[in-house]
Design a protein around this motif. Sequence first.
Motif, PDB file in Angstrom:
ATOM      1  N   ALA A 196       0.836  -1.212   0.000  1.00 42.77           N
ATOM      2  CA  ALA A 196       0.000   0.000   0.000  1.00 42.77           C
ATOM      3  C   ALA A 196       0.869   1.259   0.000  1.00 42.77           C
ATOM      4  N   TYR A 197       1.944   1.238   0.798  1.00 41.44           N
ATOM      5  CA  TYR A 197       2.874   2.376   0.848  1.00 41.44           C
ATOM      6  C   TYR A 197       3.496   2.611  -0.520  1.00 41.44           C
ATOM      7  N   ASP A 198       4.002   1.527  -1.152  1.00 43.75           N
ATOM      8  CA  ASP A 198       4.638   1.653  -2.461  1.00 43.75           C
ATOM      9  C   ASP A 198       3.661   2.200  -3.491  1.00 43.75           C
ATOM     10  N   ALA A 199       2.428   1.709  -3.468  1.00 47.09           N
ATOM     11  CA  ALA A 199       1.424   2.152  -4.437  1.00 47.09           C
ATOM     12  C   ALA A 199       1.084   3.627  -4.234  1.00 47.09           C
ATOM     13  N   GLN A 200       0.930   4.029  -2.961  1.00 43.49           N
ATOM     14  CA  GLN A 200       0.638   5.431  -2.654  1.00 43.49           C
ATOM     15  C   GLN A 200       1.768   6.330  -3.118  1.00 43.49           C
ATOM     16  N   LEU A 201       2.996   5.896  -2.826  1.00 44.41           N
ATOM     17  CA  LEU A 201       4.161   6.700  -3.171  1.00 44.41           C
ATOM     18  C   LEU A 201       4.297   6.850  -4.689  1.00 44.41           C
ATOM     19  N   GLU A 202       4.125   5.760  -5.421  1.00 39.97           N
ATOM     20  CA  GLU A 202       4.284   5.828  -6.879  1.00 39.97           C
ATOM     21  C   GLU A 202       3.216   6.694  -7.522  1.00 39.97           C
ATOM     22  N   THR A 203       1.993   6.631  -6.989  1.00 42.45           N
ATOM     23  CA  THR A 203       0.921   7.488  -7.514  1.00 42.45           C
ATOM     24  C   THR A 203       1.244   8.956  -7.290  1.00 42.45           C
ATOM     25  N   LEU A 204       1.658   9.282  -6.077  1.00 44.79           N
ATOM     26  CA  LEU A 204       2.052  10.665  -5.763  1.00 44.79           C
ATOM     27  C   LEU A 204       3.223  11.102  -6.630  1.00 44.79           C
ATOM     28  N   TRP A 205       4.191  10.215  -6.773  1.00 45.36           N
ATOM     29  CA  TRP A 205       5.402  10.542  -7.541  1.00 45.36           C
ATOM     30  C   TRP A 205       5.062  10.832  -9.000  1.00 45.36           C
ATOM     31  N   ASP A 206       4.306   9.950  -9.607  1.00 45.91           N
ATOM     32  CA  ASP A 206       3.963  10.137 -11.014  1.00 45.91           C
ATOM     33  C   ASP A 206       3.208  11.444 -11.231  1.00 45.91           C
ATOM     34  N   THR A 207       2.346  11.775 -10.292  1.00 43.57           N
ATOM     35  CA  THR A 207       1.558  13.009 -10.414  1.00 43.57           C
ATOM     36  C   THR A 207       2.435  14.239 -10.291  1.00 43.57           C
ATOM     37  N   GLU A 208       3.245  14.309  -9.234  1.00 42.45           N
ATOM     38  CA  GLU A 208       4.030  15.514  -8.970  1.00 42.45           C
ATOM     39  C   GLU A 208       5.220  15.655  -9.910  1.00 42.45           C
TER      40      GLU A 208
END
Length: 471
Positions: free
Chosen positions: A10-22
């Motif tokens: 869940a942490y990895d998925a949250q981080l990658e989503t945030l990363w791709d967006t920003e």
Amino acid sequence: MKERIDKLTAYDAQLETLWDTERSTFTQKIIVLDDDPTGVQTVHGIPVYTDWSAETIQEMFEEPRQLVFLLTNSRAFSVEETTKVHTQIAERIAMAAKKTGKEFLVISRGDSTLRGHYPLETEVIKNTLEKNNAYKVDGEIIIPFFKEGGRETIDDVHYVIQNGKYVPAGETEFAKDRMFGFTKSNLKEYIAEKTQNAHPASSVLSVSLEELRAVNIEVIEKKLHQLENFQKLIVNAVTEEDLKVFTIALIRVMNQGKHFLFRTAASFTKVIGNISSKPYLTKNDVMHNETNAGGLIVVGSHVQKTTDQLNELKKLQTVEFIEFHCNLVIDAKKFAEEVERIQQKINEKVSEGTTVCVFTSRTRLDLGEGRQEEELALSVKISSAVTQFVANCQPQPAFVVAKGGITSSDVGTIGLAVKKAEVAGQIAPGIPVWQTGEESRFPGIPYIIFPGNVGEVETLRDVVEKLSHKE
């Protein structure tokens, strides 16, 4: 166990989503000023420039890739030369930015064990950019974390992992460097020490591992917004994911108009440059020229790790070892004879197809108290001789390995006459490979830049074996 895995997922998925967006919103040119050639030890597919003429810096801005490196080699410079060079570079960056209309940020890539002209370099860059109306610098971000080298920052203390043990940086041999020594391992105290308390420890902000692991972006943003008048902020980190969380907050704040300078090791350049991880290079990845010649290895670094790695390399019977008795430099005639002896031996063995390792005597030149300027002048002569061993190698060697930061810079820029190189990737953790350009002395050969303070005891031997292996 399953619950822990689910949390990590869940942490990895949250981080990658945030990363791709920003990350997709961030378009500033990223200019890394590298104080020796080892700073590209985490990246690939990017250019490295070795001069800072106005034309070259203009070319850097016009280069379509966002991340570019400019090798200054300033760790080998005096204070005066460092000041002059960084003033010139910052003036030309400001000028090129105005011409192209591009926004930019500057990273001063320094040693992960905290040696170098700090705070001088970032202070000169800040003052020059502001004087030339580029932008006002709100704060400075310090991130010495470098995963591949075993450098981690925990609870504001910077550690060097040696033989599996966490050693505070101020207790290592690197802290005893004759030119760049320090005593503090807590980075807030290190900054106070280095700035002679112009920035006391109590004024330095930090981003904790707890804030990063909680993905507490808003708290990190708030700290970044607080920075003003070149206030310092340090980032704790033990993984690249820690840096990704920080960089998400950083991009948000920079997109709102804040400007920072950065003093970091190599891991941050990879993260902010959005450079993917890549498998370690094989011989076939880097050896593009058909040749029967041997390779050439030059070892200049005197740190204990280098000496241990050299001793391990000596176990290879396929390599010819030549000791360069560089302390003969105090006698001009004997020194000239020594240089000639070594060059003849190099050319003879390389032409026979044998790989040669030239290493400087392990005893440092020491003329005694009060004679540092004389020592420096003689050291320049020694370094010049080492680079000429490469420049005068006949025939063209199959590959070149240089051990040590200053050694590798001089070999690259003087010995190989590289003006612009492509970073092919890493051949082992923290050990980058340049592919030399057509303008260089030996076009198209792999140039392996081996930092003095990186690798395990057997890493140098393993790299040479990989390059020499018949595939």
